[in-house]
Structures are given as C-alpha cells and as structure tokens.
Design a protein around this motif. Structure first.
Motif, PDB file in Angstrom:
ATOM      1  N   PRO A 168       0.445  -1.072   0.124  1.00 23.57           N
ATOM      2  CA  PRO A 168      -0.198  -0.032   0.110  1.00 23.57           C
ATOM      3  C   PRO A 168       0.909   1.421   0.221  1.00 23.57           C
ATOM      4  CG  PRO A 168       0.265  -0.624   2.089  1.00 23.57           C
ATOM      5  CD  PRO A 168       0.963  -1.584   1.174  1.00 23.57           C
ATOM      6  N   GLN A 169       0.017   2.451   0.011  1.00 19.53           N
ATOM      7  CA  GLN A 169       1.056   4.068  -0.385  1.00 19.53           C
ATOM      8  C   GLN A 169      -0.040   4.336   0.278  1.00 19.53           C
ATOM      9  OE1 GLN A 169       2.074   5.780  -3.564  1.00 19.53           O
ATOM     10  NE2 GLN A 169       0.748   4.922  -5.173  1.00 19.53           N
ATOM     11  N   LEU A 170       0.244   5.863   0.754  1.00 22.38           N
ATOM     12  CA  LEU A 170       0.110   7.269   1.314  1.00 22.38           C
ATOM     13  C   LEU A 170       0.052   8.021   1.301  1.00 22.38           C
ATOM     14  CD1 LEU A 170      -2.614   7.365   3.565  1.00 22.38           C
ATOM     15  CD2 LEU A 170      -0.893   7.905   4.753  1.00 22.38           C
ATOM     16  N   THR A 171      -0.399   9.427  -0.088  1.00 27.79           N
ATOM     17  CA  THR A 171      -0.146  10.400   0.794  1.00 27.79           C
ATOM     18  C   THR A 171      -1.233  11.773   1.503  1.00 27.79           C
ATOM     19  OG1 THR A 171       0.574  10.196  -1.422  1.00 27.79           O
ATOM     20  CG2 THR A 171      -0.143  12.448  -1.206  1.00 27.79           C
ATOM     21  N   ALA A 172      -0.031  12.255   2.033  1.00 28.88           N
ATOM     22  CA  ALA A 172      -0.926  13.103   2.955  1.00 28.88           C
ATOM     23  C   ALA A 172      -0.458  14.330   2.629  1.00 28.88           C
ATOM     24  CB  ALA A 172       0.287  12.876   4.691  1.00 28.88           C
ATOM     25  N   PRO A 173      -1.605  15.709   2.396  1.00 31.36           N
ATOM     26  CA  PRO A 173      -2.088  16.675   2.264  1.00 31.36           C
ATOM     27  C   PRO A 173      -0.470  17.725   3.497  1.00 31.36           C
ATOM     28  CG  PRO A 173      -3.906  16.438   3.379  1.00 31.36           C
ATOM     29  CD  PRO A 173      -2.398  14.995   3.464  1.00 31.36           C
ATOM     30  N   THR A 174       0.967  17.402   3.343  1.00 31.93           N
ATOM     31  CA  THR A 174       1.362  18.504   3.669  1.00 31.93           C
ATOM     32  C   THR A 174       2.303  19.952   3.556  1.00 31.93           C
ATOM     33  OG1 THR A 174       3.466  17.007   3.421  1.00 31.93           O
ATOM     34  CG2 THR A 174       2.853  15.882   5.309  1.00 31.93           C
ATOM     35  N   ALA A 175       1.772  19.358   1.961  1.00 32.50           N
ATOM     36  CA  ALA A 175       2.678  20.674   1.180  1.00 32.50           C
ATOM     37  C   ALA A 175       2.379  22.438   2.351  1.00 32.50           C
ATOM     38  CB  ALA A 175       1.426  21.511   0.254  1.00 32.50           C
ATOM     39  N   GLY A 176       3.160  22.845   2.101  1.00 32.24           N
ATOM     40  CA  GLY A 176       3.798  24.234   2.729  1.00 32.24           C
ATOM     41  C   GLY A 176       2.594  25.399   2.418  1.00 32.24           C
ATOM     42  N   ASP A 177       2.580  25.376   0.876  1.00 29.30           N
ATOM     43  CA  ASP A 177       1.686  26.196   0.727  1.00 29.30           C
ATOM     44  C   ASP A 177       0.685  25.880   0.123  1.00 29.30           C
ATOM     45  OD1 ASP A 177       0.433  27.490  -1.436  1.00 29.30           O
ATOM     46  OD2 ASP A 177       2.399  28.631  -1.698  1.00 29.30           O
ATOM     47  N   ASP A 178      -0.978  25.553  -0.143  1.00 30.18           N
ATOM     48  CA  ASP A 178      -1.351  25.160  -0.426  1.00 30.18           C
ATOM     49  C   ASP A 178      -1.464  24.957  -2.195  1.00 30.18           C
ATOM     50  OD1 ASP A 178      -2.735  24.694   1.946  1.00 30.18           O
ATOM     51  OD2 ASP A 178      -4.315  26.339   1.289  1.00 30.18           O
ATOM     52  N   ARG A 179      -1.575  26.264  -2.693  1.00 31.56           N
ATOM     53  CA  ARG A 179      -1.175  26.188  -4.075  1.00 31.56           C
ATOM     54  C   ARG A 179       0.106  24.847  -5.601  1.00 31.56           C
ATOM     55  NH1 ARG A 179       0.239  31.567  -3.913  1.00 31.56           N
ATOM     56  NH2 ARG A 179       1.231  31.033  -2.654  1.00 31.56           N
ATOM     57  N   LEU A 180       1.005  24.282  -4.043  1.00 41.18           N
ATOM     58  CA  LEU A 180       1.552  23.123  -4.221  1.00 41.18           C
ATOM     59  C   LEU A 180       1.256  22.436  -4.213  1.00 41.18           C
ATOM     60  CD1 LEU A 180       4.971  25.788  -4.079  1.00 41.18           C
ATOM     61  CD2 LEU A 180       3.878  25.191  -5.881  1.00 41.18           C
ATOM     62  N   GLY A 181       0.157  21.314  -3.734  1.00 44.16           N
ATOM     63  CA  GLY A 181       0.109  20.651  -3.201  1.00 44.16           C
ATOM     64  C   GLY A 181      -1.028  19.827  -2.865  1.00 44.16           C
ATOM     65  N   SER A 182      -1.845  19.227  -3.082  1.00 47.13           N
ATOM     66  CA  SER A 182      -3.446  18.507  -3.609  1.00 47.13           C
ATOM     67  C   SER A 182      -4.256  18.778  -2.435  1.00 47.13           C
ATOM     68  CB  SER A 182      -2.918  17.168  -3.792  1.00 47.13           C
ATOM     69  OG  SER A 182      -3.019  16.209  -2.471  1.00 47.13           O
ATOM     70  N   GLU A 183      -4.380  19.121  -1.495  1.00 45.91           N
ATOM     71  CA  GLU A 183      -4.932  19.249   0.240  1.00 45.91           C
ATOM     72  C   GLU A 183      -6.088  17.945   0.230  1.00 45.91           C
ATOM     73  OE1 GLU A 183      -6.383  23.600  -1.403  1.00 45.91           O
ATOM     74  OE2 GLU A 183      -5.121  23.708   1.589  1.00 45.91           O
ATOM     75  N   LYS A 184      -5.141  16.598  -0.634  1.00 47.83           N
ATOM     76  CA  LYS A 184      -5.913  15.369  -0.433  1.00 47.83           C
ATOM     77  C   LYS A 184      -4.766  15.092  -0.016  1.00 47.83           C
ATOM     78  CE  LYS A 184      -9.513  16.702  -2.766  1.00 47.83           C
ATOM     79  NZ  LYS A 184     -11.575  16.506  -2.460  1.00 47.83           N
ATOM     80  N   TRP A 185      -5.920  14.079   1.060  1.00 47.43           N
ATOM     81  CA  TRP A 185      -5.355  12.383   1.813  1.00 47.43           C
ATOM     82  C   TRP A 185      -6.253  11.222   0.718  1.00 47.43           C
ATOM     83  CZ3 TRP A 185      -2.286  11.374   5.957  1.00 47.43           C
ATOM     84  CH2 TRP A 185      -2.731  11.713   6.936  1.00 47.43           C
ATOM     85  N   SER A 186      -4.596  10.638  -0.289  1.00 52.19           N
ATOM     86  CA  SER A 186      -4.717   9.480  -0.554  1.00 52.19           C
ATOM     87  C   SER A 186      -4.247   8.528  -0.795  1.00 52.19           C
ATOM     88  CB  SER A 186      -3.790  10.180  -2.478  1.00 52.19           C
ATOM     89  OG  SER A 186      -4.380  11.549  -2.323  1.00 52.19           O
ATOM     90  N   ALA A 187      -4.609   7.253  -0.855  1.00 53.33           N
ATOM     91  CA  ALA A 187      -4.318   6.081  -1.160  1.00 53.33           C
ATOM     92  C   ALA A 187      -4.245   5.162  -1.875  1.00 53.33           C
ATOM     93  CB  ALA A 187      -4.816   5.311   0.204  1.00 53.33           C
ATOM     94  N   GLY A 188      -3.267   4.116  -2.368  1.00 56.83           N
ATOM     95  CA  GLY A 188      -3.580   2.948  -3.073  1.00 56.83           C
ATOM     96  C   GLY A 188      -2.863   2.064  -2.961  1.00 56.83           C
ATOM     97  N   LEU A 189      -1.206   1.438  -4.284  1.00 56.49           N
ATOM     98  CA  LEU A 189      -0.883   0.368  -4.224  1.00 56.49           C
ATOM     99  C   LEU A 189       0.483   0.976  -5.111  1.00 56.49           C
ATOM    100  CD1 LEU A 189      -3.508  -2.753  -4.967  1.00 56.49           C
ATOM    101  CD2 LEU A 189      -2.556  -1.799  -2.572  1.00 56.49           C
ATOM    102  N   VAL A 190       1.218   0.316  -4.830  1.00 58.69           N
ATOM    103  CA  VAL A 190       2.410  -0.108  -5.282  1.00 58.69           C
ATOM    104  C   VAL A 190       3.064  -1.221  -5.990  1.00 58.69           C
ATOM    105  CG1 VAL A 190       5.192   0.566  -5.604  1.00 58.69           C
ATOM    106  CG2 VAL A 190       3.475   2.270  -4.372  1.00 58.69           C
ATOM    107  N   ASN A 191       3.936  -1.461  -7.438  1.00 52.05           N
ATOM    108  CA  ASN A 191       3.751  -2.563  -7.774  1.00 52.05           C
ATOM    109  C   ASN A 191       6.174  -2.495  -7.810  1.00 52.05           C
ATOM    110  OD1 ASN A 191       3.906  -4.895 -10.196  1.00 52.05           O
ATOM    111  ND2 ASN A 191       5.056  -5.217  -7.777  1.00 52.05           N
TER     112      ASN A 191
END
Length: 257
Positions: A118-141
């Motif tokens: 599994p993978q997880l992406t957290a919305p940690t961007a220091g500037d809202d315009r430079l990140g997704s502002e979304k929590w995302s999850a998925g798979l990696v192979n």
C-alpha cells in the motif's frame, strides 16, 4: 551532478569504481539496505505556460521484518518550486508526503526483487497551491532484475486515489509507471533510463517523457554513492503543467550495514 561528484570523491582519496554486485544493485529500489536519496527534477518548460519549475525530492528507504516476512518502507518528501497564477512568479514550499510499504516476495532468485504493497499520500504542502490538499491511498508494485552484472531492468507501477481532504479541490486519481533500464560500462560507470509516465484518470491528462543519462557508482567502506544525470524530453503529453523537457539528477546513498 555526477560530473562534479566523482572528482571531489577522488580528491578525498576515495577509489572510483565499484564491485560488480554493488554497481548492479545501486539502482535497485528494493535493495536490502537503508538508503537516502536526494533527487532533483529541473523542468525547463511546462506545457501551456512555457514557465520553468523545479522539484527536489528527499527519499528514505528502510527494510524491516514482520515475523518471517520481509518489507521495505519508503518515505518521499518533495520541495516544489512552481509558477503560481494569477499572481505570477514562483513559489517554493514542501509538497505532499508519500509513504509506501512493499512486501518483498521471495522469487527464488536472490538477484530478482519483487514487492507489492500500500501507499499513502498526506497533504503536508507548506503552500496550498503546491499540493493536492487531499489524502490519497493506493498500491505500489516494484520489480528489479539484477541477474546480469551488465544489464539491469525493472519497473515501479503505482496508483492512488483521494479519499478525504478539501472538497473544493480536484479529486486525485493518478496512475504512474516508471521503467528502469541500466547498462554497466565498467568501473562503476553506467548508462540509464528511468522516466516516469503519468496518467491522470480524473481529467485524462498525461505525461510521457523519454531520456537517457549516465551515472557513476562509488563505494567507500560500507556506503555506496550513486551520482547520475538524465535529460528527459516529452514524447506525448496532454493538459497544462506537464514537463516539455527536464533534467533529472541525483545523489543516492546506500548503507550496506
């Protein structure tokens, strides 16, 4: 970057070149060792805007065990420098943190690595315009074949979709595929190609770069230094903000023990 790194190491008394197993495993993302990478994409031109941009990545990988199973944890944090509309100019800030854990499957061949998890992406961007502002999850192979001391190959395939975050931002639904091709020239020097092909399932935008680069692997004690530079050019793209051309360069470190 490797052009500057190799002479500096030589001046410090480090022998250039590496043992064949070290050179073959230096680009293995599933290698059974702790790794720290500093990787940079200088983007000379973005589609539709003709602006330049830059993305610098810190990446840390650590193998670990759960019972008798073998795993690899990788954390990636970018520092993004991007043009920002409508104010103009460029803004720099950290981006979204990505984590993945890969379960390492025994292939029966110690030279062939295969992992999925599994993978997880957290919305940690220091500037809202430079990140997704979304929590995302998925798979990696991931697969890497180092059976040949001269030619190694593999891939990293991933998919992730958003499940939480700011409602007024576009949902994330992105697939990516990164093929790896490495040809050893001897003495730790190698040719390489490792573009990342990205397809946005949310809006049908995509980016397909190709390129070829050169790298140098140097072993000193229990640390393997891997310098490389790889120019890449778009052969197919759709949508704004895709790289027309970029230069990928890095210093990757592997700690044998």
């Amino acid at each position: 970057m490797w052009l500057f790194g190799a002479p500096v190491l030589a001046a410090a008394g480090i022998a250039l070149g590496a043992d064949a197993p070290d050179a073959a495993q230096a680009n293995n993302p599933l290698a059974n060792m702790t790794a720290f990478n500093m990787q940079n994409y200088y983007i000379g031109e973005l589609t539709e805007s003709d602006e330049e941009a830059n993305q610098f990545w810190f990446r840390y990988a650590k193998p670990f065990s759960l019972g008798e199973s073998k795993w690899l944890l990788r954390a990636s944090l970018p520092v993004n420098t991007m043009p920002v509309a409508p104010t103009g100019g460029h803004h720099t800030a950290i981006g979204d943190l990505n984590l993945f854990t890969a379960y390492l499957i025994d292939t029966g061949n110690p030279a062939v690595s295969f992992g999925i998890g599994p993978q997880l992406t957290a919305p940690t961007a220091g500037d809202d315009r430079l990140g997704s502002e979304k929590w995302s999850a998925g798979l990696v192979n991931v697969m890497f074949d180092a059976s040949s001391p001269q030619f190694q190959y593999g891939y990293l395939a991933s998919w992730q979709a958003s499940f939480a975050g700011e409602d007024d931002r576009e949902d994330v639904n992105v697939a990516a595929f990164q093929p790896f091709l490495f040809y050893q020239l001897g003495g730790g020097t190698y040719l390489r190609a490792a573009p990342i092909w990205v397809y946005n399932l949310e809006n049908d935008n995509y980016s397909v770069p190709l390129g070829i680069g050169v790298g140098q692997v140097v072993k000193r004690g229990t640390t393997v230094y891997n310098f490389f530079i790889e120019p890449q050019f778009s052969v197919a793209d759709k949508g704004p903000g895709q790289p027309e051309w970029q230069i990928f360069f890095a210093l990757n470190l592997q700690f044998l023990n």
